[in-house]
Scaffold this active site. Structure first.
Site, PDB file in Angstrom:
ATOM      1  N   GLY A  44       5.689  56.951  17.234  1.00 53.74           N
ATOM      2  CA  GLY A  44       6.539  56.392  18.287  1.00 53.74           C
ATOM      3  C   GLY A  44       7.113  57.517  19.118  1.00 53.74           C
ATOM      4  N   GLN A  49      13.385  61.349  24.629  1.00 55.47           N
ATOM      5  CA  GLN A  49      12.959  62.554  23.909  1.00 55.47           C
ATOM      6  C   GLN A  49      12.213  63.545  24.810  1.00 55.47           C
ATOM      7  OE1 GLN A  49      11.224  59.915  20.600  1.00 55.47           O
ATOM      8  NE2 GLN A  49      11.746  61.804  19.520  1.00 55.47           N
ATOM      9  N   CYS A  90      11.737  62.397  12.612  1.00 54.75           N
ATOM     10  CA  CYS A  90      11.948  62.299  14.062  1.00 54.75           C
ATOM     11  C   CYS A  90      11.359  63.534  14.740  1.00 54.75           C
ATOM     12  CB  CYS A  90      13.447  62.206  14.369  1.00 54.75           C
ATOM     13  SG  CYS A  90      13.787  62.050  16.139  1.00 54.75           S
ATOM     14  N   LEU A  91      10.620  63.329  15.809  1.00 53.97           N
ATOM     15  CA  LEU A  91      10.002  64.464  16.510  1.00 53.97           C
ATOM     16  C   LEU A  91      11.065  65.339  17.173  1.00 53.97           C
ATOM     17  CD1 LEU A  91       6.925  62.606  18.007  1.00 53.97           C
ATOM     18  CD2 LEU A  91       7.046  63.997  15.926  1.00 53.97           C
ATOM     19  N   HIS A 132      14.103  52.649  15.551  1.00 47.32           N
ATOM     20  CA  HIS A 132      14.312  54.091  15.675  1.00 47.32           C
ATOM     21  C   HIS A 132      14.222  54.515  17.146  1.00 47.32           C
ATOM     22  CE1 HIS A 132      13.725  58.399  14.327  1.00 47.32           C
ATOM     23  NE2 HIS A 132      13.190  58.443  15.531  1.00 47.32           N
ATOM     24  N   GLU A 133      13.222  53.947  17.878  1.00 48.79           N
ATOM     25  CA  GLU A 133      13.048  54.311  19.297  1.00 48.79           C
ATOM     26  C   GLU A 133      14.151  53.720  20.164  1.00 48.79           C
ATOM     27  OE1 GLU A 133       9.821  56.252  17.806  1.00 48.79           O
ATOM     28  OE2 GLU A 133      11.095  56.576  19.540  1.00 48.79           O
ATOM     29  N   HIS A 136      17.032  55.920  20.163  1.00 42.24           N
ATOM     30  CA  HIS A 136      16.887  57.062  21.084  1.00 42.24           C
ATOM     31  C   HIS A 136      17.366  56.689  22.491  1.00 42.24           C
ATOM     32  CE1 HIS A 136      14.985  60.283  18.852  1.00 42.24           C
ATOM     33  NE2 HIS A 136      14.011  59.511  18.422  1.00 42.24           N
TER      34      HIS A 136
HETATM   35  O1  LIG Z   1      10.814  60.823  16.849  1.00 41.72           O
HETATM   36  C1  LIG Z   1      10.251  59.729  16.975  1.00 41.72           C
HETATM   37  O2  LIG Z   1      10.763  58.788  17.576  1.00 41.72           O
HETATM   38  C2  LIG Z   1       8.890  59.529  16.293  1.00 41.72           C
HETATM   39  C3  LIG Z   1       9.190  59.033  14.914  1.00 41.72           C
HETATM   40  C4  LIG Z   1       9.011  57.555  14.892  1.00 41.72           C
HETATM   41  C5  LIG Z   1       9.384  57.001  13.557  1.00 41.72           C
HETATM   42  C6  LIG Z   1      10.524  57.426  12.863  1.00 41.72           C
HETATM   43  C7  LIG Z   1      10.838  56.867  11.635  1.00 41.72           C
HETATM   44  C8  LIG Z   1      10.028  55.890  11.092  1.00 41.72           C
HETATM   45  C9  LIG Z   1       8.908  55.481  11.784  1.00 41.72           C
HETATM   46  C10 LIG Z   1       8.589  56.035  13.012  1.00 41.72           C
HETATM   47  C11 LIG Z   1       8.341  59.766  13.865  1.00 41.72           C
HETATM   48  O3  LIG Z   1       8.503  61.133  13.949  1.00 41.72           O
HETATM   49  S1  LIG Z   1       6.631  59.554  13.980  1.00 41.72           S
HETATM   50  C12 LIG Z   1       6.207  60.475  12.506  1.00 41.72           C
HETATM   51  C13 LIG Z   1       6.145  59.509  11.369  1.00 41.72           C
HETATM   52  C14 LIG Z   1       4.897  59.006  11.034  1.00 41.72           C
HETATM   53  C15 LIG Z   1       4.809  58.034  10.049  1.00 41.72           C
HETATM   54  C16 LIG Z   1       5.939  57.566   9.395  1.00 41.72           C
HETATM   55  C17 LIG Z   1       7.192  58.073   9.736  1.00 41.72           C
HETATM   56  C18 LIG Z   1       7.300  59.054  10.729  1.00 41.72           C
HETATM   57 ZN   LIG Z   2      12.926  60.019  16.758  1.00 38.38          ZN
END
Ligand SMILES: O=C(O)C[C@@H](Cc1ccccc1)[C@H](O)SCc1ccccc1
Ligand SMILES: [Zn+2]
Length: 167
Positions: A44, A49, A90-91, A132-133, A136
């Protein structure tokens, strides 16, 4: 690829504004965000971001990484009081994960890239990711759900790492 802002960058705390018209510029940004997300890798990415403070989210929770979803001006509604924990990353907070509790099932109502209304009921990873998004877009990060002590430790480590990178 678009540069991703890292905690504790104050721009991550900006509240995104609704998109009034879905233009080709928005479509290009969504494509660039998807490319950036796949490269990270991530499932996501919110426009906040990448320092674009508009209500635009891209997601792809598919195993095959070929089912991109784009949500514009999304509204979410929990469909249950039940909270489930998930080990979130989170990225914008690289190399940290921690457990966050969120409603297990949600309804999302948004516009797609054609400006058409979409309504999806989600559970599992998609529900976690959408919430989560959406955080943000309102300037919230998953570290805000942790204790002040944990959040400070993560902040100190990331500030230190950014300083070393520049040097
Ligand atoms: O920073 C972001 O928004 C990307 C996030 C999205 C996300 C966060 C928590 C749970 C699910 C999605 C992640 O960094 S994407 C990396 C990732 C991949 C698989 C599972 C969890 C996180
Ligand atoms: Zn995030």
């Amino acid at each position: 690829l678009l540069p991703i802002l890292h905690f504790p960058d104050p721009r991550l705390r900006t509240k995104a504004k609704p998109i009034l018209e879905v233009t080709d510029q928005i479509r290009t940004l969504a494509a660039d965000m998807l490319e950036t997300m796949y490269a990270a890798p991530g499932v996501g990415l919110a426009a906040t971001q990448v320092n674009q403070h508009i209500e635009l989210i891209v997601i792809d929770v598919s195993e095959t990484k070929d089912q991109p979803m784009v949500f514009i001006n999304a509204k979410i509604t929990p469909l249950t009081e039940e909270l489930v924990p998930y080990e979130e990353g989170c990225l914008s907070v690289p190399e940290y994960t921690d457990s966050v509790n969120r409603p297990a099932r949600i309804r999302i109502e948004a516009l797609d890239l054609d400006g058409k209304a979409v309504k999806i009921d989600a559970d599992g990873l998609l529900a976690v990711c959408i919430q989560h998004e959406m955080d943000h877009l309102s300037g919230k990060l998953f570290v805000d759900y942790l204790s002040p002590l944990k959040r400070q430790r993560i902040k100190d480590k990331l500030v230190k790492r950014e300083r070393e990178k520049v040097r």
